[in-house]
Write a protein that holds these residues in place. Sequence first.
Motif, PDB file in Angstrom:
ATOM      1  N   SER A  25       0.794  -1.322   0.016  1.00  0.00           N
ATOM      2  CA  SER A  25      -0.115   0.053  -0.003  1.00  0.00           C
ATOM      3  C   SER A  25       0.803   1.252  -0.056  1.00  0.00           C
ATOM      4  CB  SER A  25      -0.815   0.039   1.351  1.00  0.00           C
ATOM      5  OG  SER A  25      -0.399   0.229   2.377  1.00  0.00           O
ATOM      6  N   GLY A  26       2.364   1.311   0.070  1.00  0.00           N
ATOM      7  CA  GLY A  26       3.118   2.110  -0.202  1.00  0.00           C
ATOM      8  C   GLY A  26       3.548   2.798   1.082  1.00  0.00           C
ATOM      9  N   LYS A  27       3.044   2.204   2.301  1.00  0.00           N
ATOM     10  CA  LYS A  27       3.644   3.012   3.452  1.00  0.00           C
ATOM     11  C   LYS A  27       4.725   1.954   4.240  1.00  0.00           C
ATOM     12  CE  LYS A  27      -1.220   3.791   4.510  1.00  0.00           C
ATOM     13  NZ  LYS A  27      -2.352   3.428   5.470  1.00  0.00           N
ATOM     14  N   THR A  28       6.175   2.245   3.653  1.00  0.00           N
ATOM     15  CA  THR A  28       7.243   1.583   3.801  1.00  0.00           C
ATOM     16  C   THR A  28       7.744   1.505   5.274  1.00  0.00           C
ATOM     17  OG1 THR A  28       8.171   2.077   1.566  1.00  0.00           O
ATOM     18  CG2 THR A  28       9.459   1.479   3.068  1.00  0.00           C
ATOM     19  N   GLY A  29       7.730   2.657   5.775  1.00  0.00           N
ATOM     20  CA  GLY A  29       7.923   3.069   7.309  1.00  0.00           C
ATOM     21  C   GLY A  29       7.035   2.095   8.389  1.00  0.00           C
TER      22      GLY A  29
END
Length: 145
Positions: A25-29
């Motif tokens: 979903s693009g939330k790497t952190g």
Amino acid sequence: MMRAWLLPMLFVLTGSLVAAGVFASGKTGQGVLLLLLFVLLAGLNSPLVFPRSIGAVEARRRSAVDGRPIVYWRPGCQFCLRLRFRLGRDAHRAYWVNIWRDPDGAAVVRAANDGNETVPTVVVAGEPFTNPDPGWLREKLSPSA
């Protein structure tokens, strides 16, 4: 041996799947944090956080010589983990027996607990104590005891 690592492996697998979904979903952190959390949980529930286990027969022999307590435990047990961490550096002064690796240790625990494998069971001077207070055991482990 494999049973002791089942829960930690489950934590790592679950953490990997959850983190992969978060990464997608693009939330790497957030994904990294979740993965680290699950790896930490796996480590806390693994046999690695406990002092090296020995067999029940050897533990009884050594305890008879020097009077140190014997702690019967199993991986994944939250009460064993609590005892281990509350003892801190004093934990190495006891003999630790993993009842999942040692049938003799499991038999000792069952004999002390009406047939149940209730851990931690601590044997001090031949007398068993089930899930003792960590402060009490720390006193028994002190060099002056």
